[in-house]
Design a protein around this motif. Structure first.
Motif, PDB file in Angstrom:
ATOM      1  N   ALA A 163       0.857  -1.198   0.000  1.00 60.25           N
ATOM      2  CA  ALA A 163       0.000   0.000   0.000  1.00 60.25           C
ATOM      3  C   ALA A 163       0.884   1.235   0.000  1.00 60.25           C
ATOM      4  CB  ALA A 163      -0.904   0.011   1.227  1.00 60.25           C
ATOM      5  N   ALA A 164       0.415   2.287  -0.666  1.00 56.54           N
ATOM      6  CA  ALA A 164       1.109   3.584  -0.612  1.00 56.54           C
ATOM      7  C   ALA A 164       0.374   4.446   0.395  1.00 56.54           C
ATOM      8  CB  ALA A 164       1.070   4.237  -1.992  1.00 56.54           C
ATOM      9  N   ASN A 165       1.099   5.362   1.046  1.00 55.91           N
ATOM     10  CA  ASN A 165       0.427   6.193   2.047  1.00 55.91           C
ATOM     11  C   ASN A 165       1.012   7.611   2.147  1.00 55.91           C
ATOM     12  OD1 ASN A 165      -1.232   6.998   4.097  1.00 55.91           O
ATOM     13  ND2 ASN A 165      -0.282   5.732   5.692  1.00 55.91           N
ATOM     14  N   PRO A 166       0.940   8.394   1.038  1.00 54.89           N
ATOM     15  CA  PRO A 166       1.348   9.798   1.171  1.00 54.89           C
ATOM     16  C   PRO A 166       0.307  10.519   2.017  1.00 54.89           C
ATOM     17  CG  PRO A 166       0.412   9.402  -1.010  1.00 54.89           C
ATOM     18  CD  PRO A 166       0.399   8.075  -0.307  1.00 54.89           C
ATOM     19  N   ALA A 167       0.765  11.271   3.023  1.00 53.84           N
ATOM     20  CA  ALA A 167      -0.194  11.870   3.971  1.00 53.84           C
ATOM     21  C   ALA A 167      -0.782  13.188   3.453  1.00 53.84           C
ATOM     22  CB  ALA A 167       0.486  12.087   5.309  1.00 53.84           C
ATOM     23  N   PHE A 168      -0.161  13.773   2.428  1.00 50.31           N
ATOM     24  CA  PHE A 168      -0.615  15.084   1.937  1.00 50.31           C
ATOM     25  C   PHE A 168      -0.563  15.135   0.416  1.00 50.31           C
ATOM     26  CE2 PHE A 168       1.274  15.520   6.112  1.00 50.31           C
ATOM     27  CZ  PHE A 168       0.267  16.156   6.801  1.00 50.31           C
ATOM     28  N   ASP A 169      -1.331  16.039  -0.169  1.00 55.20           N
ATOM     29  CA  ASP A 169      -1.157  16.327  -1.593  1.00 55.20           C
ATOM     30  C   ASP A 169      -1.081  17.842  -1.761  1.00 55.20           C
ATOM     31  OD1 ASP A 169      -3.840  17.195  -1.516  1.00 55.20           O
ATOM     32  OD2 ASP A 169      -4.613  15.353  -2.406  1.00 55.20           O
ATOM     33  N   VAL A 170      -0.716  18.262  -2.964  1.00 55.56           N
ATOM     34  CA  VAL A 170      -0.537  19.705  -3.207  1.00 55.56           C
ATOM     35  C   VAL A 170      -1.609  20.182  -4.179  1.00 55.56           C
ATOM     36  CG1 VAL A 170       0.993  21.474  -4.174  1.00 55.56           C
ATOM     37  CG2 VAL A 170       1.946  19.658  -2.746  1.00 55.56           C
ATOM     38  N   THR A 171      -2.303  21.241  -3.800  1.00 53.05           N
ATOM     39  CA  THR A 171      -3.301  21.861  -4.675  1.00 53.05           C
ATOM     40  C   THR A 171      -2.656  23.077  -5.351  1.00 53.05           C
ATOM     41  OG1 THR A 171      -5.100  21.157  -3.240  1.00 53.05           O
ATOM     42  CG2 THR A 171      -5.565  22.998  -4.725  1.00 53.05           C
ATOM     43  N   PRO A 172      -2.555  23.065  -6.684  1.00 53.08           N
ATOM     44  CA  PRO A 172      -1.986  24.236  -7.369  1.00 53.08           C
ATOM     45  C   PRO A 172      -2.842  25.481  -7.121  1.00 53.08           C
ATOM     46  CG  PRO A 172      -2.113  22.333  -8.832  1.00 53.08           C
ATOM     47  CD  PRO A 172      -2.896  21.979  -7.604  1.00 53.08           C
ATOM     48  N   ASN A 173      -2.183  26.624  -7.069  1.00 48.83           N
ATOM     49  CA  ASN A 173      -2.865  27.882  -6.698  1.00 48.83           C
ATOM     50  C   ASN A 173      -4.068  28.215  -7.596  1.00 48.83           C
ATOM     51  OD1 ASN A 173      -1.551  28.741  -9.008  1.00 48.83           O
ATOM     52  ND2 ASN A 173      -0.074  30.051  -7.942  1.00 48.83           N
TER      53      ASN A 173
END
Ligand code: MRU
Length: 344
Positions: A309-319
């Protein structure tokens, strides 16, 4: 707002942390004078949410410093730095942790001897706590001005008093709007994999008397497309100088679907979350957490043994997906590069 729970409290020579991993079933506290336990609590999400992580980190530095026995100022400062490094290594994404640690370092550099430095560190940690709490109150009141009567507001993860040891960011705006009598209601994403929305946001909104309906993360698009959402508002863990924003995993798709359906998408955060040294979201460090958080529920394995399983805790929202960023120093609208620079 009267809050009958305190996520972080300074007890003079110990810190008391409300264990958020046990909520809402149990209200239990960790009371400790050991900075390693504070670092562990941050890593394990007993205390979580960007501003709360920063405040807990500052008290962690105090606890470490109070126990140092060093013959010289230089040796003392070296050991304080080691404590600070250990706390810094817990979670990489939330800017507020590093904001607080940098302030603690500056405060310690001013002291002439270990006793003076210890006093300065206690004072600085309490100052950070108060200033961060005040900042969230101010931004909540500012943000409430953007919310309209009768709105259904969609939010993600948890951004209330628990996440800030103050008033809240996105949830602070919602609660302040409710207090103005605007009769808003909330759709709260459960927030996989650790369910901060289901366990914490629903709990905090119920306590605040705000009507809340829990949805799974994958339902958000359906509700937006069917015209049942008037605005989306989330917090932030780190905002780059150009307004790109890292927040809990799952925030980015919300922003994209909101734009597609012409629904305003707001970010609420104190200015301590803004990182002027990072030019764009591509440079924000994203925390990768253990696969077990995805593979297991309450300790029980959900899948066949051996599945990855992958588990990135955050993502980035472009402005370009963000309608406005609500901060304690004012509301920033695009273009963000100029707006943020002016504000900071
Ligand atoms: O991993 P967590 O629970 O610390 O993540 C928290 C969030 O992503 C919040 O949205 C964020 O810190 C907002 S600031 C209150």
């Amino acid at each position: 707002m009267k809050i009958d729970y305190q996520p972080i409290e300074w007890l003079g020579n110990r810190v008391r942390i409300l264990d958020q991993t046990k909520l809402p079933q149990k209200e239990t506290y960790l009371v400790t004078d050991d900075y390693r336990k504070v670092a562990g609590a941050i890593k394990e999400l007993k205390v979580r949410g960007a501003p709360a992580i920063g405040i807990a980190g500052a008290y962690g530095v105090v606890l470490g410093a109070l126990k140092i026995k060093a013959a010289s100022r230089e040796e003392f400062l070296k050991q304080v730095q080691k404590v600070s490094d250990a706390i810094a290594s817990t979670r990489p994404t939330a800017r507020n942790l590093f904001f607080a640690l940098e302030r603690m370092q500056k405060a310690s550099a001013k002291g002439k001897n270990p006793e003076e430095i210890k006093k300065a560190l206690v004072t600085e940690a309490q100052k950070i706590h108060k200033e961060e709490a005040d900042a969230t109150k101010h931004l909540s009141e500012l943000g409430a001005g953007l919310m309209k009567k009768g709105w259904t507001i969609l939010t993600h993860c948890n951004t209330g008093p628990l996440a800030t040891s103050g008033y809240g960011t996105a949830l602070g705006v919602i609660i302040a709007t409710h207090k103005q009598g605007k009769k808003v209601q909330v759709l709260a994403d459960e927030t996989r994999p650790l369910l901060q929305g289901a366990r914490l946001t629903a709990w905090e909104l119920k306590k605040a008397g705000v009507p809340v309906t829990l949805i799974t993360d994958s339902m958000a698009g359906h509700f937006m497309r069917s015209g049942k959402v008037d605005c989306v508002i989330t917090g932030a863990d780190r905002i780059a100088a150009n307004g790109d924003t890292a927040n809990k995993i799952g925030t980015y798709p919300l922003a994209v679907v909101a734009k597609e359906n012409r629904i305003p998408f707001y970010i609420a955060a104190p200015v301590s979350t803004i990182d002027m040294k990072i030019k764009s979201g591509a440079r924000i460090p994203i925390e990768e957490r253990g696969a077990d958080e995805v593979l297991r529920f309450n300790g029980q394995l959900l899948v066949l043994d051996g599945i990855n399983a992958a588990n990135p805790a955050f993502d980035v929202t472009p402005n370009r997906y963000i309608t406005a960023i609500i901060t304690d120093k004012g509301i920033i609208k695009p273009p963000y590069l100029e707006g943020i620079k002016k504000l900071i």
